[in-house]
Write an enzyme that holds these catalytic residues in place. Structure first.
Site, PDB file in Angstrom:
ATOM      1  N   PHE A 106      -0.277   9.001   3.295  1.00 15.68           N
ATOM      2  CA  PHE A 106      -0.511   7.561   3.168  1.00 15.68           C
ATOM      3  C   PHE A 106      -0.313   7.134   1.715  1.00 15.68           C
ATOM      4  CE2 PHE A 106      -2.812   3.601   2.915  1.00 15.68           C
ATOM      5  CZ  PHE A 106      -2.369   2.969   4.064  1.00 15.68           C
ATOM      6  N   VAL A 107       0.441   6.058   1.527  1.00 13.38           N
ATOM      7  CA  VAL A 107       0.736   5.592   0.164  1.00 13.38           C
ATOM      8  C   VAL A 107       0.397   4.108  -0.006  1.00 13.38           C
ATOM      9  CG1 VAL A 107       2.539   7.298  -0.339  1.00 13.38           C
ATOM     10  CG2 VAL A 107       3.153   5.186   0.882  1.00 13.38           C
ATOM     11  N   GLU A 123      12.778  -3.461   4.942  1.00  6.80           N
ATOM     12  CA  GLU A 123      11.429  -2.921   5.187  1.00  6.80           C
ATOM     13  C   GLU A 123      10.898  -2.224   3.945  1.00  6.80           C
ATOM     14  OE1 GLU A 123       8.767  -2.645   6.774  1.00  6.80           O
ATOM     15  OE2 GLU A 123       9.014  -2.337   8.919  1.00  6.80           O
ATOM     16  N   ASP A 124       9.582  -2.196   3.822  1.00  9.12           N
ATOM     17  CA  ASP A 124       8.958  -1.465   2.727  1.00  9.12           C
ATOM     18  C   ASP A 124       8.994   0.035   2.973  1.00  9.12           C
ATOM     19  OD1 ASP A 124       7.242  -1.607   4.917  1.00  9.12           O
ATOM     20  OD2 ASP A 124       5.557  -2.446   3.812  1.00  9.12           O
ATOM     21  N   ARG A 153      -1.517  -3.817  -3.294  1.00 15.87           N
ATOM     22  CA  ARG A 153      -0.108  -4.189  -3.139  1.00 15.87           C
ATOM     23  C   ARG A 153       0.595  -4.434  -4.476  1.00 15.87           C
ATOM     24  NH1 ARG A 153       1.177  -5.397   2.237  1.00 15.87           N
ATOM     25  NH2 ARG A 153      -0.481  -6.279   3.501  1.00 15.87           N
ATOM     26  N   ASP A 159       7.564   4.828   8.640  1.00 16.60           N
ATOM     27  CA  ASP A 159       6.578   5.902   8.797  1.00 16.60           C
ATOM     28  C   ASP A 159       6.861   6.636  10.104  1.00 16.60           C
ATOM     29  OD1 ASP A 159       4.373   7.511   9.023  1.00 16.60           O
ATOM     30  OD2 ASP A 159       2.899   5.909   9.010  1.00 16.60           O
ATOM     31  N   ASP A 198      -0.189  -1.698   1.198  1.00 15.24           N
ATOM     32  CA  ASP A 198      -1.632  -1.855   1.014  1.00 15.24           C
ATOM     33  C   ASP A 198      -2.444  -0.824   1.774  1.00 15.24           C
ATOM     34  OD1 ASP A 198      -1.042  -3.047   3.647  1.00 15.24           O
ATOM     35  OD2 ASP A 198      -3.159  -3.599   3.599  1.00 15.24           O
ATOM     36  N   LYS A 205       9.444   8.099   5.275  1.00 19.47           N
ATOM     37  CA  LYS A 205       8.645   9.327   5.376  1.00 19.47           C
ATOM     38  C   LYS A 205       9.436  10.400   6.116  1.00 19.47           C
ATOM     39  CE  LYS A 205       4.150   7.160   4.966  1.00 19.47           C
ATOM     40  NZ  LYS A 205       2.801   7.003   5.544  1.00 19.47           N
ATOM     41  N   GLY A 244       4.613  -6.320   3.985  1.00 17.97           N
ATOM     42  CA  GLY A 244       4.895  -5.259   3.022  1.00 17.97           C
ATOM     43  C   GLY A 244       6.185  -5.406   2.234  1.00 17.97           C
TER      44      GLY A 244
END
Ligand code: IMP
Ligand code: MG
Length: 195
Positions: A171-172, A118-119, A184, A122, A178, A150, A64
């Site tokens: 959820f994104v 990190e992307d 992506r 969560d 993805d 988040k 990610g």
């Protein structure tokens, strides 16, 4: 093949749509590419100031991270090294509750200033696991930057030292993130529509 929300080959029509996908997996544009870019720029300034002269190792968490990392490092004006790790997949981790390291870094981290890239954070489980894992390699310092965080992770007190944009617990996709391997490449961030 579902049609992409923008035409890749024609630069003048790279305008993305408000809504993409088809029920039950439709997504609505949520954070614009412009807002993302402004925050990546801010993070680049922040991290360049913090790590100036320290020659840090930036460790991207695959898959990610790749778009955020590519943008972030081009907003940094200091020297650093790049490395990547890969953890077992989100779904597998959710099912088993266990996270494994699939790919380790090639360079030694002992005595180095390490920044995890990190992307998204969560639940924060990956972050917690990776921090503990990398701490065993005795870096001089260990910190983390995440493009998106988040609210749930923040409520659990799991926040990275450097944070891009805080988002709700939905959820994104897009900007490297993805759903089932898709979406992506979207320049904007999209959120799942609850149908
Ligand atoms: P964690 O729950 O904080 O451990 O997140 C684990 C990983 O799951 C993140 O690094 C992402 O790669 C992925 N992930 C978490 N939330 C989302 C999401 O909303 N969309 C896509 N991937 C996600
Ligand atoms: Mg990730």
């Amino acid at each position: 093949m579902a049609e992409l929300p923008f035409v890749v080959r024609r630069a003048e029509s790279r305008q993305s749509s408000e809504v993409i996908g088809s029920p039950p997996h439709r997504f609505r544009r949520f954070v614009s590419a412009e807002e993302i870019r402004a925050n990546v720029h801010r993070l680049g300034r922040e991290l360049s100031a913090k790590y100036d002269g320290q020659h840090p190792v930036l460790i991207g968490v695959l898959n990610g991270c790749f778009i955020f990392m590519a943008d972030l490092i081009r907003e940094m004006d200091i020297h650093f090294e790049l490395a990547f790790v890969q953890l077992s997949s989100y779904k597998r981790a959710m099912a088993s509750g266990q996270i494994d390291v699939l790919k380790e870094t090639e360079i030694s981290l002992t005595g180095r200033h390490v920044l995890i890239v990190e992307d998204i954070v969560d639940t924060g489980n990956s972050l917690k696991f990776l921090r503990n894992h990398l701490a065993t390699k005795e870096p001089a310092s260990l910190a983390m930057v995440s493009m998106f965080v988040k609210e749930g992770a923040a409520r659990n007190g799991i926040v990275p030292e450097h944070e891009g944009i805080r988002i709700p617990d939905d959820f994104v996709v897009g900007y490297g993130l993805d759903f089932a391997g898709q979406w992506r490449q979207l320049p904007d961030l999209y959120v799942l529509i609850k149908e």
